[in-house]
Write an enzyme that holds these catalytic residues in place. Structure first.
Site, PDB file in Angstrom:
ATOM      1  N   ILE A 120       0.822  -1.213   0.000  1.00 37.41           N
ATOM      2  CA  ILE A 120       0.000   0.000   0.000  1.00 37.41           C
ATOM      3  C   ILE A 120       0.859   1.268   0.000  1.00 37.41           C
ATOM      4  O   ILE A 120       2.012   1.250   0.428  1.00 37.41           O
ATOM      5  CB  ILE A 120      -0.959  -0.016   1.220  1.00 37.41           C
ATOM      6  N   CYS A 121       0.267   2.343  -0.506  1.00 37.01           N
ATOM      7  CA  CYS A 121       0.820   3.700  -0.427  1.00 37.01           C
ATOM      8  C   CYS A 121       2.092   3.844  -1.263  1.00 37.01           C
ATOM      9  O   CYS A 121       2.077   3.589  -2.466  1.00 37.01           O
ATOM     10  CB  CYS A 121       1.037   4.066   1.042  1.00 37.01           C
ATOM     11  N   ALA A 122       3.201   4.235  -0.660  1.00 32.89           N
ATOM     12  CA  ALA A 122       4.447   4.434  -1.403  1.00 32.89           C
ATOM     13  C   ALA A 122       5.225   3.147  -1.621  1.00 32.89           C
ATOM     14  O   ALA A 122       6.128   3.093  -2.461  1.00 32.89           O
ATOM     15  CB  ALA A 122       5.335   5.445  -0.670  1.00 32.89           C
TER      16      ALA A 122
END
Length: 198
Positions: free
Chosen positions: A104-106
């Site tokens: 998830i995310c970066a």
């Protein structure tokens, strides 16, 4: 009982880490929170300290879990991207069709660094899109809060962490377990509807 290995590093995003671990444990998934470099408390992106269950290097069978989970947070994602141990885990989990990789995310930038899943559908936090768009089938927009391509699950950021974690539950345990998990949490109606638990 399904099992999950969740990694945490200095600068990991605490919401994504805790929400994922919490929801997986609510679904009776056996979760091990592993510190990337040690078992000592890890200071996350907003200064909250999390205590891993153990250090990654202390886990004897690192590929013995059903899913490998990498929370985001830019500093944590950069640590995952630079870690040869993480590269090896990503390669081993992704190459096994019986296991899942959830990021998830970066932290999808760690996929790129490890040379894993090139050409597959992914999403991420918008801040790292430029690092992924040339080598992956990048997905964005409100309808791509969580993207699943075979055994690869990616998501966008703290605001999508509930859907991300519930998608992992769905893949490991099925829709009935998702419904049982969502009901007592009083989730947003849209999330309940998405997972058939309205």
């Amino acid at each position: 009982m399904p099992s999950a290995l969740v990694l945490v590093a200095p600068g990991s995003e605490e919401m994504e880490t805790v929400i994922t671990v919490d929801i997986l444990r609510r679904a009776n998934i056996d979760v091990t929170l592993a510190g990337l470099t040690s078992g000592d408390p890890v200071e996350c992106s907003r200064g909250i300290k999390l205590v891993p269950d153990k250090a990654l290097h202390d886990i004897s069978n690192k590929t013995g879990f059903d899913v490998l989970v990498l929370p985001g947070g830019l500093k944590g994602a950069e640590s995952f991207s630079k870690s040869q141990d993480v590269h090896k885990l990503l390669q081993e989990y992704y190459s096994n069709p019986q296991k899942y990789v959830a990021i998830i995310c970066a932290s999808p930038i760690a996929l790129h660094a490890a040379g894993v899943a090139t050409g597959k559908k992914v999403t991420s936090h918008p801040s790292v899109k430029h690092q992924l768009i040339n080598d992956y089938n990048y997905q964005e927009g409100e309808h791509n809060r969580v993207v699943v391509d075979d055994t690869l699950i990616t998501s966008r950021g703290p605001g999508t962490a509930f859907e991300f974690a519930l998608t992992i539950v769905d893949k490991l345990c099925g829709a009935q377990k998702v419904g049982e998990t969502v009901a007592p949490m009083v989730c947003d109606a849209a999330i309940c509807k998405k997972f058939g638990a309205a």
